[in-house]
Design an enzyme around this catalytic site. Structure first.
Site, short mmCIF file in Angstrom:
data_model
loop_
_atom_site.label_atom_id
_atom_site.label_comp_id
_atom_site.label_asym_id
_atom_site.label_seq_id
_atom_site.Cartn_x
_atom_site.Cartn_y
_atom_site.Cartn_z
CG ASP A 103 24.96 32.08 107.93
OD1 ASP A 103 25.73 31.33 108.56
OD2 ASP A 103 23.90 32.53 108.39
NE ARG A 126 25.30 31.82 111.49
CZ ARG A 126 24.48 32.78 111.92
NH1 ARG A 126 24.43 33.06 113.22
NH2 ARG A 126 23.72 33.43 111.07
#
Length: 223
Positions: free
Chosen positions: A145, A147
């Site tokens: 991930d 983000r």
């Protein structure tokens, strides 16, 4: 400046050289099938991305209902059932309208949990061959991930939102908002009924990425 038929063309607002954070570029009415929103467009001066927040009603209050929605072309635009992103987007807009006020921050550059569209499609191919969503990213040498929610916090602060009720199942969104100065009063689950095509994906999100998905229990027990 005019276009080919002589109508005025809006000028692009550019941030000063060396600017950081976000610059608000435009506010525009955005009627939708769910309700009449105001689209607030931003330039991310650090990454260069164009970002947008959909604002509904008077948001100058504490505990605003807020959804941070990561861009998902396959789910949001094409209706893919590989994930629950499309239904989450629609449900969030409806819940904000039902609440009477709130904000949906649509985060561009978050495709595939931040790895980009083509890498996401490669990961989806690996998932079709038996890897889960975490294993697929790692097999490609990519982060699970990638983000960052900094820009969402900056947009919310610009809108005057200081504390939120966060529509999300992802604890990392809450942690990131609070780290960037936005108080999260509570996290409101956004649970979408699973289907055959996404149940494995959702189980992985719960078991390996700590997403709050208690509604999967009945499906797990009956499988």
């Amino acid at each position: 400046m005019t276009d080919v038929v002589g109508e005025p063309v809006a000028r692009v607002v550019k941030a000063p050289a060396g600017a950081t954070g976000v610059t608000r570029v435009v506010n525009a009415p955005l009627p939708t099938q769910y309700g009449d929103f105001e689209a607030v467009g931003y330039q991310d001066n650090d990454r260069g991305d164009e970002q947008v927040a959909l604002v509904y009603g008077d948001i100058q209050a504490e505990g605003m209902l807020v959804r941070l929605h990561s861009e998902c072309l396959t789910g949001d635009a094409f209706g893919s059932t590989h994930c629950e992103c499309g239904p989450q987007l629609i449900t969030a807009l409806r819940e904000i309208v039902a609440e009477g006020r709130g904000v949906l921050v649509y985060l561009r550059g978050h495709e595939g949990r931040g790895i980009g569209l083509l890498a996401k499609l490669r990961a989806m191919k690996l998932q079709s061959e038996g890897l889960d969503t975490v294993e697929a990213n790692l097999a490609l040498g990519l982060p699970v991930d990638a983000r960052d929610y900094r820009v969402a916090a900056e947009m919310l602060r610009d809108l005057g939102v200081r504390s939120v009720r966060l529509l999300s199942n992802n604890p990392r969104k809450r942690e990131s908002l609070e780290r960037h100065g936005v108080k999260v009063e509570t996290q409101v689950p956004l649970l979408i009924p699973p289907c055959e095509n996404n149940i494995t994906y959702l189980r992985t999100k719960r078991e390996r990425l700590d997403h709050y998905l208690p509604h999967l229990d009945a499906v797990v027990q009956s499988s």
